[in-house]
Scaffold this motif. Structure first.
Motif, mmCIF file in Angstrom:
data_model
loop_
_atom_site.group_PDB
_atom_site.id
_atom_site.type_symbol
_atom_site.label_atom_id
_atom_site.label_comp_id
_atom_site.label_asym_id
_atom_site.label_seq_id
_atom_site.Cartn_x
_atom_site.Cartn_y
_atom_site.Cartn_z
ATOM 1 N N MET A 72 -8.740 -9.543 21.203
ATOM 2 C CA MET A 72 -7.792 -10.572 20.754
ATOM 3 C C MET A 72 -7.360 -10.193 19.348
ATOM 4 O O MET A 72 -8.036 -9.435 18.654
ATOM 5 C CB MET A 72 -8.419 -11.965 20.794
ATOM 6 N N GLU A 73 -6.218 -10.746 18.947
ATOM 7 C CA GLU A 73 -5.678 -10.451 17.628
ATOM 8 C C GLU A 73 -5.171 -11.732 16.980
ATOM 9 O O GLU A 73 -5.019 -12.767 17.648
ATOM 10 C CB GLU A 73 -4.544 -9.427 17.736
ATOM 11 N N ARG A 74 -4.928 -11.640 15.676
ATOM 12 C CA ARG A 74 -4.292 -12.738 14.949
ATOM 13 C C ARG A 74 -3.473 -12.160 13.816
ATOM 14 O O ARG A 74 -3.662 -11.014 13.411
ATOM 15 C CB ARG A 74 -5.309 -13.755 14.446
ATOM 16 N N HIS A 75 -2.566 -12.998 13.312
ATOM 17 C CA HIS A 75 -1.641 -12.590 12.256
ATOM 18 C C HIS A 75 -1.792 -13.566 11.093
ATOM 19 O O HIS A 75 -1.221 -14.662 11.120
ATOM 20 C CB HIS A 75 -0.207 -12.562 12.799
ATOM 21 N N PRO A 76 -2.572 -13.204 10.061
ATOM 22 C CA PRO A 76 -2.871 -14.133 8.978
ATOM 23 C C PRO A 76 -1.687 -14.476 8.075
ATOM 24 O O PRO A 76 -1.740 -15.467 7.353
ATOM 25 C CB PRO A 76 -3.975 -13.426 8.193
ATOM 26 N N GLN A 77 -0.614 -13.694 8.132
ATOM 27 C CA GLN A 77 0.505 -13.951 7.225
ATOM 28 C C GLN A 77 1.725 -14.569 7.901
ATOM 29 O O GLN A 77 2.737 -14.783 7.244
ATOM 30 C CB GLN A 77 0.901 -12.651 6.525
ATOM 31 N N GLY A 78 1.644 -14.843 9.204
ATOM 32 C CA GLY A 78 2.825 -15.443 9.814
ATOM 33 C C GLY A 78 2.625 -15.911 11.239
ATOM 34 O O GLY A 78 1.810 -15.367 11.983
ATOM 35 N N SER A 79 3.379 -16.936 11.581
ATOM 36 C CA SER A 79 3.417 -17.416 12.959
ATOM 37 C C SER A 79 4.147 -16.388 13.822
ATOM 38 O O SER A 79 4.761 -15.448 13.316
ATOM 39 C CB SER A 79 4.125 -18.774 13.019
ATOM 40 N N GLN A 80 4.076 -16.581 15.138
ATOM 41 C CA GLN A 80 4.696 -15.618 16.048
ATOM 42 C C GLN A 80 5.148 -16.357 17.308
ATOM 43 O O GLN A 80 4.325 -16.935 18.022
ATOM 44 C CB GLN A 80 3.688 -14.517 16.388
ATOM 45 N N ALA A 81 6.463 -16.343 17.570
ATOM 46 C CA ALA A 81 7.035 -17.020 18.738
ATOM 47 C C ALA A 81 7.414 -16.001 19.804
ATOM 48 O O ALA A 81 7.995 -14.956 19.487
ATOM 49 C CB ALA A 81 8.264 -17.829 18.333
ATOM 50 N N PHE A 82 7.077 -16.308 21.052
ATOM 51 C CA PHE A 82 7.400 -15.463 22.199
ATOM 52 C C PHE A 82 8.324 -16.227 23.128
ATOM 53 O O PHE A 82 7.949 -17.283 23.651
ATOM 54 C CB PHE A 82 6.127 -15.049 22.944
ATOM 55 N N ARG A 120 0.277 -19.543 12.502
ATOM 56 C CA ARG A 120 -0.258 -18.470 11.662
ATOM 57 C C ARG A 120 -1.784 -18.468 11.761
ATOM 58 O O ARG A 120 -2.425 -19.508 11.749
ATOM 59 C CB ARG A 120 0.202 -18.695 10.218
ATOM 60 N N ASN A 121 -2.363 -17.268 11.896
ATOM 61 C CA ASN A 121 -3.805 -17.041 11.901
ATOM 62 C C ASN A 121 -4.500 -17.504 13.187
ATOM 63 O O ASN A 121 -5.708 -17.725 13.196
ATOM 64 C CB ASN A 121 -4.472 -17.682 10.679
ATOM 65 N N THR A 122 -3.773 -17.655 14.276
ATOM 66 C CA THR A 122 -4.348 -18.058 15.560
ATOM 67 C C THR A 122 -4.752 -16.824 16.365
ATOM 68 O O THR A 122 -3.944 -15.916 16.567
ATOM 69 C CB THR A 122 -3.318 -18.890 16.372
ATOM 70 N N TRP A 123 -6.004 -16.816 16.836
ATOM 71 C CA TRP A 123 -6.452 -15.736 17.718
ATOM 72 C C TRP A 123 -5.723 -15.843 19.045
ATOM 73 O O TRP A 123 -5.632 -16.928 19.629
ATOM 74 C CB TRP A 123 -7.965 -15.829 17.964
ATOM 75 N N HIS A 124 -5.197 -14.704 19.532
ATOM 76 C CA HIS A 124 -4.490 -14.717 20.814
ATOM 77 C C HIS A 124 -4.610 -13.366 21.505
ATOM 78 O O HIS A 124 -4.879 -12.340 20.874
ATOM 79 C CB HIS A 124 -3.016 -15.104 20.632
ATOM 80 N N GLY A 125 -4.413 -13.397 22.815
ATOM 81 C CA GLY A 125 -4.382 -12.173 23.593
ATOM 82 C C GLY A 125 -3.032 -11.498 23.443
ATOM 83 O O GLY A 125 -2.110 -12.021 22.802
ATOM 84 N N VAL A 126 -2.914 -10.331 24.031
ATOM 85 C CA VAL A 126 -1.650 -9.597 23.976
ATOM 86 C C VAL A 126 -0.631 -10.255 24.907
ATOM 87 O O VAL A 126 -0.979 -11.071 25.762
ATOM 88 C CB VAL A 126 -1.853 -8.106 24.337
ATOM 89 N N LEU A 127 0.615 -9.891 24.750
ATOM 90 C CA LEU A 127 1.696 -10.420 25.577
ATOM 91 C C LEU A 127 1.393 -10.115 27.042
ATOM 92 O O LEU A 127 1.139 -8.968 27.407
ATOM 93 C CB LEU A 127 3.019 -9.792 25.127
ATOM 94 N N THR A 128 1.422 -11.159 27.880
ATOM 95 C CA THR A 128 0.941 -11.023 29.254
ATOM 96 C C THR A 128 1.929 -11.583 30.282
ATOM 97 O O THR A 128 1.689 -12.622 30.901
ATOM 98 C CB THR A 128 -0.441 -11.716 29.404
ATOM 99 N N PRO A 129 3.055 -10.900 30.498
ATOM 100 C CA PRO A 129 3.949 -11.338 31.571
ATOM 101 C C PRO A 129 3.345 -10.957 32.926
ATOM 102 O O PRO A 129 2.749 -9.894 33.070
ATOM 103 C CB PRO A 129 5.238 -10.570 31.294
ATOM 104 N N ILE A 130 3.490 -11.841 33.915
ATOM 105 C CA ILE A 130 2.963 -11.555 35.248
ATOM 106 C C ILE A 130 4.069 -11.464 36.292
ATOM 107 O O ILE A 130 3.796 -11.146 37.447
ATOM 108 C CB ILE A 130 1.894 -12.582 35.667
ATOM 109 N N SER A 131 5.300 -11.749 35.873
ATOM 110 C CA SER A 131 6.459 -11.592 36.757
ATOM 111 C C SER A 131 7.699 -11.448 35.887
ATOM 112 O O SER A 131 7.653 -11.642 34.682
ATOM 113 C CB SER A 131 6.597 -12.793 37.703
ATOM 114 N N GLY A 132 8.809 -11.094 36.518
ATOM 115 C CA GLY A 132 10.064 -10.978 35.781
ATOM 116 C C GLY A 132 10.252 -9.605 35.164
ATOM 117 O O GLY A 132 9.725 -8.603 35.644
#
Length: 162
Positions: A72-82, A120-132
């Motif tokens: 898992m990863e996190r970004h301490p300096q910024g939010s991240q929208a997908f 910002r600073n939230t632990w999350h998994g990598v981008l995980t598309p399952i269709s499309g």
């Protein structure tokens, strides 16, 4: 032996500790474009320590379930929208912080037409598309300095359909 994480449907309330669920639920905040377009206004809390907001395109490989979660990863300096650029669901994996490492991960399934914004600073998994198409617009911090922390698990988790 790996622990299993069951994917559950995402809700704004359940995802709130990790970020914002972006969708067009409810009535629009206002109508624009001669009444032909509903505006769902200011749905994400963009948060950057410095730098600026940038818009990038990510092209991710489609994943198959069950999924092995070993990092898992996190970004301490910024939010991240997908924001998916196709009308397809994707899997969102996140965890609360447990002493500078992720706690037990949670896995959510979006509905087609939904997007997410990690705080910002939230632990999350990598981008995980399952269709499309796997094509996403991503709004995140652009600026100097390290903005990525990774945590590798000693024992991987298995993420399975609910």
């Amino acid at each position: 032996m790996s622990e299993t994480i069951v994917i559950t449907p995402i809700t704004a309330e359940g995802f709130a500790p990790f970020g914002d669920l972006l969708d067009c639920a409810g009535a629009p905040d206002k109508l624009i474009n001669q009444g032909k377009c509903g505006r769902y206004h200011d749905r994400a809390s963009l948060d950057f320590t410095d730098g600026r907001a940038g818009l990038s395109l990510f092209k991710a490989e489609l994943r198959r379930l069950p999924l092995t979660l070993d990092m898992m990863e996190r970004h301490p300096q910024g939010s991240q929208a997908f924001i998916p650029m196709s009308h397809d669901a994707f899997v969102v994996i996140c965890a609360e912080d447990a002493g500078n490492r992720p706690g037990k991960p949670r896995a959510y399934l979006t509905e087609p037409g939904q997007a997410i914004n990690f705080h910002r600073n939230t632990w999350h998994g990598v981008l995980t598309p399952i269709s499309g198409s796997g094509l996403f617009a991503v709004v995140d911090r652009i600026g100097a300095g390290e903005n990525l922390e990774e945590h590798w698990f000693d024992t991987a988790y298995q993420v399975v359909e609910g």
